[in-house]
Motif scaffolding. Structure first.
Motif, PDB file in Angstrom:
ATOM      1  N   SER A   7       0.770   3.379   2.285  1.00  0.00           N
ATOM      2  CA  SER A   7       2.308   3.109   2.491  1.00  0.00           C
ATOM      3  C   SER A   7       2.444   1.874   1.561  1.00  0.00           C
ATOM      4  O   SER A   7       3.179   1.444   0.417  1.00  0.00           O
ATOM      5  N   LEU A   8       1.742   0.781   2.056  1.00  0.00           N
ATOM      6  CA  LEU A   8       2.422  -0.657   1.559  1.00  0.00           C
ATOM      7  C   LEU A   8       1.730  -1.316   0.304  1.00  0.00           C
ATOM      8  O   LEU A   8       2.153  -2.064  -0.643  1.00  0.00           O
ATOM      9  N   VAL A   9       0.665   0.167  -0.052  1.00  0.00           N
ATOM     10  CA  VAL A   9      -0.308   0.264  -1.290  1.00  0.00           C
ATOM     11  C   VAL A   9       0.424   0.357  -2.597  1.00  0.00           C
ATOM     12  O   VAL A   9       0.811   0.221  -3.486  1.00  0.00           O
ATOM     13  N   ILE A  10       1.259   1.831  -1.871  1.00  0.00           N
ATOM     14  CA  ILE A  10       1.697   2.363  -2.933  1.00  0.00           C
ATOM     15  C   ILE A  10       2.405   2.130  -3.460  1.00  0.00           C
ATOM     16  O   ILE A  10       3.835   2.652  -4.183  1.00  0.00           O
ATOM     17  N   ALA A  11       3.729   1.362  -2.496  1.00  0.00           N
ATOM     18  CA  ALA A  11       4.864   0.712  -2.835  1.00  0.00           C
ATOM     19  C   ALA A  11       5.366  -0.361  -3.859  1.00  0.00           C
ATOM     20  O   ALA A  11       5.953   0.114  -4.134  1.00  0.00           O
ATOM     21  N   THR A  12       3.561  -0.008  -4.276  1.00  0.00           N
ATOM     22  CA  THR A  12       4.434  -0.810  -5.754  1.00  0.00           C
ATOM     23  C   THR A  12       4.848  -0.162  -6.695  1.00  0.00           C
ATOM     24  O   THR A  12       5.495  -0.266  -8.118  1.00  0.00           O
ATOM     25  N   LEU A  13       4.514   1.397  -6.389  1.00  0.00           N
ATOM     26  CA  LEU A  13       4.722   2.003  -7.627  1.00  0.00           C
ATOM     27  C   LEU A  13       6.007   2.798  -7.306  1.00  0.00           C
ATOM     28  O   LEU A  13       6.913   3.059  -7.307  1.00  0.00           O
ATOM     29  N   ALA A  14       6.291   3.313  -5.838  1.00  0.00           N
ATOM     30  CA  ALA A  14       7.784   4.018  -5.416  1.00  0.00           C
ATOM     31  C   ALA A  14       7.952   2.882  -4.363  1.00  0.00           C
ATOM     32  O   ALA A  14       7.306   3.333  -2.778  1.00  0.00           O
ATOM     33  N   PRO A  15       8.559   1.781  -4.515  1.00  0.00           N
ATOM     34  CA  PRO A  15       9.554   1.458  -3.581  1.00  0.00           C
ATOM     35  C   PRO A  15       9.668   1.333  -2.074  1.00  0.00           C
ATOM     36  O   PRO A  15       9.151   0.933  -0.520  1.00  0.00           O
ATOM     37  N   VAL A  16      10.453   2.753  -1.822  1.00  0.00           N
ATOM     38  CA  VAL A  16      10.395   3.463  -0.569  1.00  0.00           C
ATOM     39  C   VAL A  16       9.953   4.630   0.325  1.00  0.00           C
ATOM     40  O   VAL A  16      10.103   3.669   1.429  1.00  0.00           O
ATOM     41  N   ALA A  17       8.067   4.073  -0.334  1.00  0.00           N
ATOM     42  CA  ALA A  17       7.365   3.859  -0.075  1.00  0.00           C
ATOM     43  C   ALA A  17       7.308   2.843   1.450  1.00  0.00           C
ATOM     44  O   ALA A  17       6.511   3.765   2.700  1.00  0.00           O
ATOM     45  N   ALA A  18       7.558   1.771   1.684  1.00  0.00           N
ATOM     46  CA  ALA A  18       6.869   0.881   2.770  1.00  0.00           C
ATOM     47  C   ALA A  18       8.124   1.085   3.488  1.00  0.00           C
ATOM     48  O   ALA A  18       8.300  -0.285   4.453  1.00  0.00           O
ATOM     49  N   ILE A  19       9.228   1.610   3.621  1.00  0.00           N
ATOM     50  CA  ILE A  19      10.245   2.436   4.442  1.00  0.00           C
ATOM     51  C   ILE A  19       9.714   2.541   6.146  1.00  0.00           C
ATOM     52  O   ILE A  19      10.093   1.783   7.369  1.00  0.00           O
ATOM     53  N   ASN A  20       8.199   3.060   6.297  1.00  0.00           N
ATOM     54  CA  ASN A  20       7.669   2.841   8.083  1.00  0.00           C
ATOM     55  C   ASN A  20       7.273   1.402   8.237  1.00  0.00           C
ATOM     56  O   ASN A  20       7.056   1.637   9.219  1.00  0.00           O
ATOM     57  N   ALA A  21       6.809   0.590   7.094  1.00  0.00           N
ATOM     58  CA  ALA A  21       6.558  -0.759   7.887  1.00  0.00           C
ATOM     59  C   ALA A  21       7.736  -1.963   8.120  1.00  0.00           C
ATOM     60  O   ALA A  21       7.566  -2.744   8.116  1.00  0.00           O
ATOM     61  N   VAL A  22       8.993  -1.155   8.222  1.00  0.00           N
ATOM     62  CA  VAL A  22      10.170  -2.195   8.329  1.00  0.00           C
ATOM     63  C   VAL A  22       9.784  -2.371  10.208  1.00  0.00           C
ATOM     64  O   VAL A  22       9.442  -1.539  10.881  1.00  0.00           O
ATOM     65  N   GLY A  23       9.938  -3.509  10.366  1.00  0.00           N
ATOM     66  CA  GLY A  23       9.657  -4.220  11.542  1.00  0.00           C
ATOM     67  C   GLY A  23      10.653  -3.921  12.382  1.00  0.00           C
ATOM     68  O   GLY A  23      11.563  -3.453  13.342  1.00  0.00           O
ATOM     69  N   PHE A  24       9.968  -3.122  13.743  1.00  0.00           N
ATOM     70  CA  PHE A  24       9.927  -2.594  14.846  1.00  0.00           C
ATOM     71  C   PHE A  24      10.868  -1.587  15.448  1.00  0.00           C
ATOM     72  O   PHE A  24      12.288  -1.188  15.563  1.00  0.00           O
ATOM     73  N   ALA A  25      10.502  -1.085  13.841  1.00  0.00           N
ATOM     74  CA  ALA A  25      11.561   0.281  13.637  1.00  0.00           C
ATOM     75  C   ALA A  25      11.272   1.403  14.604  1.00  0.00           C
ATOM     76  O   ALA A  25      11.875   2.282  15.312  1.00  0.00           O
ATOM     77  N   PHE A  26       9.864   1.219  15.304  1.00  0.00           N
ATOM     78  CA  PHE A  26       9.483   2.689  16.041  1.00  0.00           C
ATOM     79  C   PHE A  26       8.919   2.351  17.268  1.00  0.00           C
ATOM     80  O   PHE A  26       7.968   1.811  17.873  1.00  0.00           O
ATOM     81  N   ALA A  27       9.786   3.206  18.726  1.00  0.00           N
ATOM     82  CA  ALA A  27       8.759   2.752  19.623  1.00  0.00           C
ATOM     83  C   ALA A  27       8.012   3.551  19.907  1.00  0.00           C
ATOM     84  O   ALA A  27       6.958   3.142  21.041  1.00  0.00           O
ATOM     85  N   ASP A  28       7.010   4.413  19.745  1.00  0.00           N
ATOM     86  CA  ASP A  28       6.229   5.341  19.745  1.00  0.00           C
ATOM     87  C   ASP A  28       5.933   6.308  19.175  1.00  0.00           C
ATOM     88  O   ASP A  28       6.747   6.781  17.810  1.00  0.00           O
ATOM     89  N   TYR A  29       4.954   7.378  18.990  1.00  0.00           N
ATOM     90  CA  TYR A  29       4.794   7.784  18.213  1.00  0.00           C
ATOM     91  C   TYR A  29       5.303   9.346  18.118  1.00  0.00           C
ATOM     92  O   TYR A  29       5.158   9.542  16.544  1.00  0.00           O
ATOM     93  N   ASP A  30       6.119   9.633  19.067  1.00  0.00           N
ATOM     94  CA  ASP A  30       6.970  10.581  18.924  1.00  0.00           C
ATOM     95  C   ASP A  30       7.813  10.142  18.089  1.00  0.00           C
ATOM     96  O   ASP A  30       8.413  11.036  16.831  1.00  0.00           O
ATOM     97  N   GLN A  31       8.457   9.234  17.697  1.00  0.00           N
ATOM     98  CA  GLN A  31       9.830   8.411  16.352  1.00  0.00           C
ATOM     99  C   GLN A  31       8.792   8.597  14.825  1.00  0.00           C
ATOM    100  O   GLN A  31       9.069   8.812  14.322  1.00  0.00           O
ATOM    101  N   VAL A  32       7.428   8.532  14.913  1.00  0.00           N
ATOM    102  CA  VAL A  32       6.746   8.432  14.002  1.00  0.00           C
ATOM    103  C   VAL A  32       6.542   9.480  13.020  1.00  0.00           C
ATOM    104  O   VAL A  32       6.906   9.196  12.054  1.00  0.00           O
ATOM    105  N   TRP A  33       6.378  10.690  14.436  1.00  0.00           N
ATOM    106  CA  TRP A  33       6.280  11.975  13.472  1.00  0.00           C
ATOM    107  C   TRP A  33       6.989  12.236  13.243  1.00  0.00           C
ATOM    108  O   TRP A  33       7.385  13.073  12.222  1.00  0.00           O
ATOM    109  N   LYS A  34       8.440  12.241  13.837  1.00  0.00           N
ATOM    110  CA  LYS A  34       9.172  12.868  13.750  1.00  0.00           C
ATOM    111  C   LYS A  34      10.491  12.317  12.456  1.00  0.00           C
ATOM    112  O   LYS A  34      10.982  12.884  11.359  1.00  0.00           O
ATOM    113  N   THR A  35       9.734  11.150  11.871  1.00  0.00           N
ATOM    114  CA  THR A  35      10.487  10.287  11.096  1.00  0.00           C
ATOM    115  C   THR A  35       9.615  10.390   9.739  1.00  0.00           C
ATOM    116  O   THR A  35      10.250  11.886   8.431  1.00  0.00           O
ATOM    117  N   MET A  36       8.502  10.888   9.452  1.00  0.00           N
ATOM    118  CA  MET A  36       8.098  11.132   8.708  1.00  0.00           C
ATOM    119  C   MET A  36       7.680  12.483   8.130  1.00  0.00           C
ATOM    120  O   MET A  36       6.778  12.425   6.912  1.00  0.00           O
TER     121      MET A  36
END
Length: 341
Positions: free
Chosen positions: A101-130
């Motif tokens: 996501s950090l690489v492709i964010a150069t073209l589509a900035p919203v792609a970096a949103i999963n890299a917001v610091g301390f956003a996800f508590a666990d994998y359940d939240q990751v997959w629910k979101t993404m």
């Protein structure tokens, strides 16, 4: 059948085969060339779970389409570095690529949103979101720059902090810490907001920079600590889970649209199955990696995200990136993980 008779039969078959092929007898005709032949470039080693499951997915697609769709997988940067392969897939020089996501964010900035610091508590939240509405919004951003993304991200892992300066238990331990980070604005801002001294650096320079004490610390998923042998030059590993990152499977939009709907469905389904299998593989690998890395002498500690999040709020980090990503994307993120800003 005698040898003479057998030779006579084979000679006759060789003469008959071209004629029967013209007349439409497929059981004698030569194997057809694939209707659709794609190149898939990846930056990961051939033995990495991503590369392994990408190849298995390609094999499955060839089988399910009866050879109509063939995807050749080129691991380990054979077709270029990240930036180069991303440019190639946009131009159509290659058909597929797996940017983080950090690489492709150069073209589509919203792609970096999963890299917001301390956003996800666990994998359940990751997959629910993404796998949910936020992931769909990100894919719309890819579509606008001529790229088609498969529905599900593949796992890279939660990032952890290693250091020679001591364990990181709370944000107070981050003050002035010289830590290598990828050359990514959202990660640089995060560590700066926590009071560290982030140093943007290519990964190829990390081992030697830790060895010579140019930097004191770095951050990466556990699999990178193992494969990069960073445990040889680091003493402490703090399980901060400060960022989760993954890979998008993207395809040149024209290449994707060249496939008829029935083949698109087969390809999409196979990549969804591949993503689920690769995620499970990373989960199993992470469990064993922790024990393997402990055996090297690396000292582990766990952390609570509370002090880190609070410091980021006070520094304006969340407010800044809320503004950059926009209200819609931020609302979808907070809807899945809770209030951040």
């Amino acid at each position: 059948m005698s040898n003479i008779t057998r030779r006579t039969f084979l000679k006759a078959a060789a003469v008959v085969a071209p004629a029967t092929a013209v007349m439409g007898f497929p059981f004698i005709a030569h194997a057809a060339q694939p209707e659709f032949h794609f190149k898939y470039g990846t930056n990961l080693q051939q033995e990495h779970p991503f590369s392994i499951w990408t190849q298995k997915t390609a094999d499955l697609i060839k089988e399910r389409t009866q050879g109509r769709v063939v995807i050749d997988v080129f691991p380990n940067n054979q077709l270029g570095g990240d930036t180069d392969m991303l440019a190639q897939v946009r131009r159509g020089g290659i058909d597929m690529f797996n940017p983080s996501s950090l690489v492709i964010a150069t073209l589509a900035p919203v792609a970096a949103i999963n890299a917001v610091g301390f956003a996800f508590a666990d994998y359940d939240q990751v997959w629910k979101t993404m796998d949910g509405p936020l992931g769909a919004l990100v894919r719309q951003g890819f579509d606008r720059v001529g790229l088609h993304a498969m529905e599900n991200m593949w796992d890279n892992g939660f990032r952890q902090i290693t250091s020679n300066a001591g364990p990181v238990n709370t944000v107070a331990d981050m003050q002035g810490l010289k830590i290598r980070v990828p050359v990514s604005p959202i990660i640089v801002d995060m560590f700066r907001g926590m009071g560290a001294a982030p140093v943007g650096m290519q990964y190829s320079e990390v081992y030697s920079s830790l060895q010579t004490r140019v930097i004191d610390a770095q951050e990466n998923p556990l699999v990178v600590l193992k494969t990069g042998k960073l445990f040889e030059v680091q003493k402490y590993c703090s399980l901060t889970n400060h960022i989760w990152d993954g890979y998008w499977c993207i395809m040149n939009k024209k290449s994707w649209q060249s496939l008829p709907p029935d083949l698109q469905q087969i390809v999409a389904t196979a990549f969804k199955e591949g993503a689920m299998n690769q995620r499970a593989e990373i989960s199993r690998l992470n469990a064993s990696l922790l024990d393997d890395l402990k055996a090297t002498g690396l000292i582990f500690n766990t952390t609570d995200p509370t002090s880190f999040r609070q410091k980021l709020k006070e520094s304006g980090y969340y407010a800044t990136w809320h503004k950059k990503f926009g209200d819609e994307a931020w609302a979808l993120l907070e809807g899945a993980v809770g209030k951040l800003s």
